[in-house]
Scaffold this motif. Structure first.
Motif, PDB file in Angstrom:
ATOM      1  N   GLN A 112       0.808  -1.212   0.000  1.00  0.00           N
ATOM      2  CA  GLN A 112       0.000   0.000   0.000  1.00  0.00           C
ATOM      3  C   GLN A 112       0.851   1.277   0.000  1.00  0.00           C
ATOM      4  O   GLN A 112       0.341   2.356   0.287  1.00  0.00           O
ATOM      5  CB  GLN A 112      -0.932  -0.003   1.221  1.00  0.00           C
ATOM      6  CG  GLN A 112      -1.965  -1.119   1.193  1.00  0.00           C
ATOM      7  CD  GLN A 112      -2.880  -1.120   2.408  1.00  0.00           C
ATOM      8  OE1 GLN A 112      -2.533  -0.596   3.460  1.00  0.00           O
ATOM      9  NE2 GLN A 112      -4.049  -1.722   2.265  1.00  0.00           N
ATOM     10  N   SER A 171       1.665  -7.115   2.555  1.00  0.00           N
ATOM     11  CA  SER A 171       0.308  -6.609   2.365  1.00  0.00           C
ATOM     12  C   SER A 171      -0.092  -5.744   3.552  1.00  0.00           C
ATOM     13  O   SER A 171       0.410  -5.909   4.668  1.00  0.00           O
ATOM     14  CB  SER A 171      -0.667  -7.779   2.211  1.00  0.00           C
ATOM     15  OG  SER A 171      -0.696  -8.570   3.381  1.00  0.00           O
ATOM     16  N   GLY A 172      -0.997  -4.798   3.316  1.00  0.00           N
ATOM     17  CA  GLY A 172      -1.520  -3.982   4.404  1.00  0.00           C
ATOM     18  C   GLY A 172      -0.562  -2.953   4.945  1.00  0.00           C
ATOM     19  O   GLY A 172      -0.807  -2.370   6.007  1.00  0.00           O
ATOM     20  N   GLN A 214      -2.496   2.794   6.141  1.00  0.00           N
ATOM     21  CA  GLN A 214      -2.252   1.381   5.904  1.00  0.00           C
ATOM     22  C   GLN A 214      -3.271   0.552   6.674  1.00  0.00           C
ATOM     23  O   GLN A 214      -3.815   0.992   7.689  1.00  0.00           O
ATOM     24  CB  GLN A 214      -0.828   0.998   6.281  1.00  0.00           C
ATOM     25  CG  GLN A 214      -0.464   1.088   7.744  1.00  0.00           C
ATOM     26  CD  GLN A 214       0.952   0.556   8.009  1.00  0.00           C
ATOM     27  OE1 GLN A 214       1.818   0.545   7.143  1.00  0.00           O
ATOM     28  NE2 GLN A 214       1.171   0.089   9.220  1.00  0.00           N
ATOM     29  N   SER A 215      -3.493  -0.664   6.191  1.00  0.00           N
ATOM     30  CA  SER A 215      -4.478  -1.550   6.815  1.00  0.00           C
ATOM     31  C   SER A 215      -3.953  -2.139   8.117  1.00  0.00           C
ATOM     32  O   SER A 215      -4.719  -2.356   9.059  1.00  0.00           O
ATOM     33  CB  SER A 215      -4.862  -2.672   5.853  1.00  0.00           C
ATOM     34  OG  SER A 215      -5.392  -2.151   4.649  1.00  0.00           O
TER      35      SER A 215
END
Length: 305
Positions: free
Chosen positions: A206, A233-234, A256-257
């Motif tokens: 991201q 990821s994230g 960000q996740s």
């Protein structure tokens, strides 16, 4: 492969295997970590090390992101140190294009070598006679990672180097850079990087500042191996900082996740294990090249070993 490159890549692993008997295992990820302040070639620096340090331990030099103060990396530095490193995070301020701020440069690798030898000899230092002065690895974020790529490519690159040539210190044995690439801001092209040591890119999927596509292009321009790219990821550009968007730095476009704690743990684990593997640790080598990708649902990994 030239003799110098062979010695840098093959000799550390050989020596590690030859002298494995009697050497204690690296610290665990949850090992207590202590810290103190120091100075590296005039730069104020924070130093993190395993509290129970009892043997000679390699130094990991952290090259900060542009305009990001060293304090923003304390959690990440502690996480890497827990794996068995002395992590040194200097604040390197210099004038660059009329802006006097934190901008790493290639000479910091040689400065860190000088520092670690002096610290190993310094009376009163918690690291006295505990520094493995023949081994250093590199960490880097964003601008600092780009500077690091020029170090491991042994190329004098503006704005990270001011000269005609550059020679990487022989103590450097591996590198891991987060949110970094070597895209030219002028031409948009990616120069070939002739790797002198095992090198890893850790990239947040991201990331809106150092784009994932640019990390992929950089990875494809890295010749010789071992090399690896770990896609998290994230995670965005500030996934290894203590908090999002450190004051004074270029802001991220979106959040960000993952939590900061989660992204820091993932990035620190993959960086530390890759660097341990670069110095001949068999368990770490098995993780980064064989089992880690399948065991970690938060990453996808590509590598040439």
């Amino acid at each position: 492969m030239g003799l110098r490159r062979f010695l840098r890549l093959a000799l550390p692993a050989f020596l590690s295997a030859a002298f494995l008997t009697g050497v204690s295992a690296p610290a665990q990820a949850d090992a207590p970590v202590s810290s103190f302040t120091s100075t590296v070639s005039g730069d104020p620096a924070d130093v993190y090390y395993p509290t129970a340090i009892s043997e000679r331990t390699p130094v990991a030099l952290m090259l900060q992101g542009a305009q990001v103060g060293r304090a923003h990396y304390s959690a990440y530095a502690r996480a890497v140190a827990a794996y068995g490193f002395i992590v040194v995070v200097p604040d390197h301020k210099r004038l660059l294009f009329f802006d006097n701020d934190y901008y790493p440069e290639q000479k910091q690798a040689a400065d860190a070598v000088t520092w670690m030898k002096a610290e190993d000899d310094r009376t009163g230092s918690p690291l006295k006679s505990k520094v493995k002065t023949t081994r250093m690895v590199l960490l880097g974020h964003s601008f600092g990672g780009a500077a690091g790529l020029s170090i491991v490519g042994e190329t004098c690159t503006i704005p990270f180097c001011t000269g005609l040539t550059y020679t990487m210190p022989t103590q450097v044995k591996g590198a891991s850079f987060f949110g970094a690439n070597n895209k030219s801001p002028l031409t948009g092209t990616f120069a070939t990087i002739d790797l002198q040591v095992p090198t890893q890119l850790v990239q947040g999927v991201q990331d809106g500042v150092a784009l994932p596509a640019d990390a992929e292009s950089t990875y494809n321009k890295m010749i010789f191996d071992p090399k690896q790219i770990v896609r998290v990821s994230g995670t965005n550009h500030y996934g290894i900082a203590n908090a999002q968007n450190p004051a004074g730095a270029d802001p991220e476009a979106g959040p960000q996740s993952f939590t900061q704690a989660r992204s820091i743990e993932i990035a620190a684990r993959w960086s530390a294990k890759f660097l341990l593997a670069a110095m001949g640790d068999e368990a770490a080598e098995d993780y980064v090249w064989n089992t880690g990708d399948a065991a970690d649902p938060d990453v996808t990994v590509t590598g040439d070993n």
